[in-house]
Design a protein around this motif. Structure first.
Motif, PDB file in Angstrom:
ATOM      1  N   THR A   1       8.521  -5.901   4.423  1.00  0.00           N
ATOM      2  CA  THR A   1       9.228  -5.517   5.643  1.00  0.00           C
ATOM      3  C   THR A   1       9.099  -4.022   5.907  1.00  0.00           C
ATOM      4  O   THR A   1       8.849  -3.584   7.032  1.00  0.00           O
ATOM      5  CB  THR A   1      10.715  -5.896   5.538  1.00  0.00           C
ATOM      6  OG1 THR A   1      10.826  -7.317   5.385  1.00  0.00           O
ATOM      7  CG2 THR A   1      11.483  -5.457   6.775  1.00  0.00           C
ATOM      8  N   MET A   2       9.259  -3.216   4.851  1.00  0.00           N
ATOM      9  CA  MET A   2       9.176  -1.767   5.012  1.00  0.00           C
ATOM     10  C   MET A   2       7.763  -1.330   5.380  1.00  0.00           C
ATOM     11  O   MET A   2       7.570  -0.443   6.227  1.00  0.00           O
ATOM     12  CB  MET A   2       9.634  -1.072   3.735  1.00  0.00           C
ATOM     13  CG  MET A   2      11.117  -1.245   3.435  1.00  0.00           C
ATOM     14  SD  MET A   2      12.178  -0.625   4.766  1.00  0.00           S
ATOM     15  CE  MET A   2      11.836   1.136   4.675  1.00  0.00           C
ATOM     16  N   LEU A   3       6.753  -1.944   4.751  1.00  0.00           N
ATOM     17  CA  LEU A   3       5.381  -1.564   5.060  1.00  0.00           C
ATOM     18  C   LEU A   3       5.009  -1.947   6.487  1.00  0.00           C
ATOM     19  O   LEU A   3       4.196  -1.269   7.129  1.00  0.00           O
ATOM     20  CB  LEU A   3       4.423  -2.225   4.068  1.00  0.00           C
ATOM     21  CG  LEU A   3       4.554  -1.800   2.597  1.00  0.00           C
ATOM     22  CD1 LEU A   3       3.489  -2.498   1.751  1.00  0.00           C
ATOM     23  CD2 LEU A   3       4.463  -0.287   2.424  1.00  0.00           C
ATOM     24  N   ALA A   4       5.604  -3.027   6.990  1.00  0.00           N
ATOM     25  CA  ALA A   4       5.295  -3.498   8.345  1.00  0.00           C
ATOM     26  C   ALA A   4       5.777  -2.526   9.427  1.00  0.00           C
ATOM     27  O   ALA A   4       5.347  -2.617  10.582  1.00  0.00           O
ATOM     28  CB  ALA A   4       5.908  -4.878   8.575  1.00  0.00           C
ATOM     29  N   THR A   5       6.635  -1.589   9.057  1.00  0.00           N
ATOM     30  CA  THR A   5       7.108  -0.610  10.041  1.00  0.00           C
ATOM     31  C   THR A   5       6.025   0.382  10.423  1.00  0.00           C
ATOM     32  O   THR A   5       6.137   1.068  11.438  1.00  0.00           O
ATOM     33  CB  THR A   5       8.316   0.179   9.488  1.00  0.00           C
ATOM     34  OG1 THR A   5       7.885   0.975   8.365  1.00  0.00           O
ATOM     35  CG2 THR A   5       9.430  -0.766   9.056  1.00  0.00           C
ATOM     36  N   GLY A   6       4.994   0.495   9.612  1.00  0.00           N
ATOM     37  CA  GLY A   6       3.923   1.443   9.883  1.00  0.00           C
ATOM     38  C   GLY A   6       4.230   2.864   9.470  1.00  0.00           C
ATOM     39  O   GLY A   6       3.425   3.775   9.691  1.00  0.00           O
ATOM     40  N   ARG A   7       5.379   3.077   8.847  1.00  0.00           N
ATOM     41  CA  ARG A   7       5.778   4.433   8.445  1.00  0.00           C
ATOM     42  C   ARG A   7       5.102   4.900   7.167  1.00  0.00           C
ATOM     43  O   ARG A   7       5.136   6.083   6.839  1.00  0.00           O
ATOM     44  CB  ARG A   7       7.301   4.489   8.270  1.00  0.00           C
ATOM     45  CG  ARG A   7       8.086   4.302   9.546  1.00  0.00           C
ATOM     46  CD  ARG A   7       9.554   4.050   9.245  1.00  0.00           C
ATOM     47  NE  ARG A   7      10.117   5.070   8.376  1.00  0.00           N
ATOM     48  CZ  ARG A   7      11.256   4.921   7.692  1.00  0.00           C
ATOM     49  NH1 ARG A   7      11.916   3.767   7.764  1.00  0.00           N
ATOM     50  NH2 ARG A   7      11.709   5.899   6.937  1.00  0.00           N
ATOM     51  N   PHE A   8       4.498   3.947   6.430  1.00  0.00           N
ATOM     52  CA  PHE A   8       3.960   4.297   5.097  1.00  0.00           C
ATOM     53  C   PHE A   8       2.510   3.829   4.961  1.00  0.00           C
ATOM     54  O   PHE A   8       2.199   2.967   4.140  1.00  0.00           O
ATOM     55  CB  PHE A   8       4.814   3.631   4.010  1.00  0.00           C
ATOM     56  CG  PHE A   8       6.302   3.839   4.188  1.00  0.00           C
ATOM     57  CD1 PHE A   8       6.882   5.061   3.885  1.00  0.00           C
ATOM     58  CD2 PHE A   8       7.098   2.818   4.672  1.00  0.00           C
ATOM     59  CE1 PHE A   8       8.247   5.246   4.045  1.00  0.00           C
ATOM     60  CE2 PHE A   8       8.464   2.991   4.842  1.00  0.00           C
ATOM     61  CZ  PHE A   8       9.050   4.221   4.532  1.00  0.00           C
ATOM     62  N   PRO A   9       1.598   4.402   5.752  1.00  0.00           N
ATOM     63  CA  PRO A   9       0.208   3.915   5.735  1.00  0.00           C
ATOM     64  C   PRO A   9      -0.502   4.114   4.388  1.00  0.00           C
ATOM     65  O   PRO A   9      -1.264   3.240   3.953  1.00  0.00           O
ATOM     66  CB  PRO A   9      -0.468   4.724   6.850  1.00  0.00           C
ATOM     67  CG  PRO A   9       0.399   5.941   7.027  1.00  0.00           C
ATOM     68  CD  PRO A   9       1.792   5.472   6.735  1.00  0.00           C
ATOM     69  N   ALA A  10      -0.274   5.246   3.733  1.00  0.00           N
ATOM     70  CA  ALA A  10      -0.931   5.476   2.440  1.00  0.00           C
ATOM     71  C   ALA A  10      -0.405   4.507   1.394  1.00  0.00           C
ATOM     72  O   ALA A  10      -1.176   3.964   0.583  1.00  0.00           O
ATOM     73  CB  ALA A  10      -0.716   6.926   1.982  1.00  0.00           C
ATOM     74  N   LEU A  11       0.902   4.279   1.400  1.00  0.00           N
ATOM     75  CA  LEU A  11       1.494   3.332   0.457  1.00  0.00           C
ATOM     76  C   LEU A  11       1.022   1.912   0.747  1.00  0.00           C
ATOM     77  O   LEU A  11       0.768   1.131  -0.175  1.00  0.00           O
ATOM     78  CB  LEU A  11       3.019   3.412   0.533  1.00  0.00           C
ATOM     79  CG  LEU A  11       3.807   2.505  -0.407  1.00  0.00           C
ATOM     80  CD1 LEU A  11       3.423   2.752  -1.862  1.00  0.00           C
ATOM     81  CD2 LEU A  11       5.311   2.705  -0.214  1.00  0.00           C
ATOM     82  N   THR A  12       0.887   1.578   2.024  1.00  0.00           N
ATOM     83  CA  THR A  12       0.398   0.239   2.400  1.00  0.00           C
ATOM     84  C   THR A  12      -0.996   0.005   1.836  1.00  0.00           C
ATOM     85  O   THR A  12      -1.301  -1.060   1.282  1.00  0.00           O
ATOM     86  CB  THR A  12       0.376   0.099   3.930  1.00  0.00           C
ATOM     87  OG1 THR A  12       1.703   0.248   4.432  1.00  0.00           O
ATOM     88  CG2 THR A  12      -0.170  -1.264   4.340  1.00  0.00           C
TER      89      THR A  12
ATOM     90  N   HIS B   1      -1.966  -2.898  -0.936  1.00  0.00           N
ATOM     91  CA  HIS B   1      -2.892  -3.979  -0.588  1.00  0.00           C
ATOM     92  C   HIS B   1      -4.259  -3.854  -1.263  1.00  0.00           C
ATOM     93  O   HIS B   1      -4.894  -4.866  -1.580  1.00  0.00           O
ATOM     94  CB  HIS B   1      -3.072  -4.039   0.932  1.00  0.00           C
ATOM     95  CG  HIS B   1      -1.847  -4.491   1.668  1.00  0.00           C
ATOM     96  ND1 HIS B   1      -1.142  -5.623   1.321  1.00  0.00           N
ATOM     97  CD2 HIS B   1      -1.177  -3.944   2.726  1.00  0.00           C
ATOM     98  CE1 HIS B   1      -0.113  -5.783   2.124  1.00  0.00           C
ATOM     99  NE2 HIS B   1      -0.099  -4.763   2.986  1.00  0.00           N
ATOM    100  N   ASP B   2      -4.718  -2.640  -1.484  1.00  0.00           N
ATOM    101  CA  ASP B   2      -6.086  -2.444  -1.968  1.00  0.00           C
ATOM    102  C   ASP B   2      -6.176  -1.892  -3.389  1.00  0.00           C
ATOM    103  O   ASP B   2      -7.246  -1.927  -3.998  1.00  0.00           O
ATOM    104  CB  ASP B   2      -6.845  -1.482  -1.044  1.00  0.00           C
ATOM    105  CG  ASP B   2      -6.918  -1.995   0.388  1.00  0.00           C
ATOM    106  OD1 ASP B   2      -6.846  -3.227   0.570  1.00  0.00           O
ATOM    107  OD2 ASP B   2      -7.021  -1.164   1.314  1.00  0.00           O
ATOM    108  N   GLY B   3      -5.070  -1.363  -3.916  1.00  0.00           N
ATOM    109  CA  GLY B   3      -5.106  -0.770  -5.248  1.00  0.00           C
ATOM    110  C   GLY B   3      -5.212  -1.818  -6.345  1.00  0.00           C
ATOM    111  O   GLY B   3      -4.779  -2.959  -6.183  1.00  0.00           O
ATOM    112  N   THR B   4      -5.805  -1.422  -7.470  1.00  0.00           N
ATOM    113  CA  THR B   4      -5.953  -2.311  -8.623  1.00  0.00           C
ATOM    114  C   THR B   4      -4.779  -2.127  -9.570  1.00  0.00           C
ATOM    115  O   THR B   4      -4.472  -0.995  -9.960  1.00  0.00           O
ATOM    116  CB  THR B   4      -7.268  -2.011  -9.374  1.00  0.00           C
ATOM    117  OG1 THR B   4      -8.362  -2.183  -8.478  1.00  0.00           O
ATOM    118  CG2 THR B   4      -7.427  -2.948 -10.567  1.00  0.00           C
ATOM    119  N   ASP B   5      -4.131  -3.209  -9.921  1.00  0.00           N
ATOM    120  CA  ASP B   5      -3.010  -3.159 -10.860  1.00  0.00           C
ATOM    121  C   ASP B   5      -3.569  -3.195 -12.286  1.00  0.00           C
ATOM    122  O   ASP B   5      -4.326  -4.095 -12.633  1.00  0.00           O
ATOM    123  CB  ASP B   5      -2.086  -4.359 -10.616  1.00  0.00           C
ATOM    124  CG  ASP B   5      -0.776  -4.236 -11.377  1.00  0.00           C
ATOM    125  OD1 ASP B   5      -0.441  -3.108 -11.766  1.00  0.00           O
ATOM    126  OD2 ASP B   5      -0.102  -5.263 -11.582  1.00  0.00           O
TER     127      ASP B   5
END
Length: 230
Positions: free
Chosen positions: A184-195, A199-203
């Motif tokens: 929900t928080m990422l969907a706000t568009g306020r945190f593009p780097a965190l998004t 989504h793309d970072g390796t755990d």
């Protein structure tokens, strides 16, 4: 006079010495953390009166100093490293492994240097790894930099382990439970780097993360050592 050069009192009916006192304190801390350690509890484990212990230690802080030095013996490697990088990497990994065996150590890392014989030997090994490769100030800053990374990474890892035990949720369980809120928080568009990171970072696991970060820090030290003096 420090605890390291203060003589021990003579033995009495219940045999005591600093080695037995410290071993009991370490066992208590391994079982319940630093909050489980007190002069009274250590004395009870040794079947001795608390006042007996004050002949060997003056304060709980002195007891903590002795405990830290005791487990520093586990950090010193038996094998000889081939070069400075391998030496610092080995000491870093052994520090992490020791802290994972004795989680309370993380709470006492990063403060004043350990002045006991084992703590001094670890410091000597770190400095000796770089001896002759640069001026002493550069060596000191390099050792401090590696130490700061190691301490921070260990504290973060152990904080996560404690959180898992406190909540009963593994890292992945916690991520799943937090997923709807984070989405929900990422969907706000306020945190593009965190998004992008989510989504793309390796755990990766804790050991891989520690090793990768350590290698990057050692790369920076190597670059500094390779730079000609001004």
């Amino acid at each position: 006079m420090t605890v390291w050069d203060r003589p021990e009192p003579p033995t009495r009916p219940v045999p005591l010495d600093r080695e037995r006192i410290v071993a009991a304190a370490v066992a208590l801390a391994d079982e319940g953390g630093l909050e489980a350690v007190s002069v009274r509890k250590v004395a009870a484990r040794l079947d001795a009166g608390p006042m007996r212990l004050y002949g060997y230690i003056s304060t709980k802080e002195e007891l903590f100093d002795l405990m830290v030095d005791e487990v520093h013996a586990e950090i010193l490697p038996e094998e000889q490293a081939r070069d400075w990088r391998e030496a610092l990497r080995l000491l870093a990994h052994r520090t992490r492994q020791t802290a994972l065996r004795h989680e309370w150590l993380a709470d006492l890392l990063g403060g004043r240097p350990s002045l006991g014989p084992h703590g001094l030997a670890v410091t000597e090994a770190r400095l000796a790894a770089l001896d002759g490769l640069a001026d002493i100030d550069t060596v000191l800053r390099a050792v401090e930099t590696v130490g700061a990374y190691v301490t921070g990474a260990i504290r973060r890892e152990i904080a996560n382990l404690r959180a898992e035990r406190a909540t009963g949720l593994s890292k992945h369980d916690w991520q799943r439970a937090s997923g709807p809120y984070v989405t929900t928080m990422l969907a706000t568009g306020r945190f593009p780097a965190l998004t992008k990171a989510v989504h793309d970072g390796t755990d990766v696991d804790a050991e891989t993360s520690f090793t990768t970060g350590l290698d990057w820090v050692l790369d920076a030290v190597a670059a500094k050592l390779a730079r000609p003096p001004v």
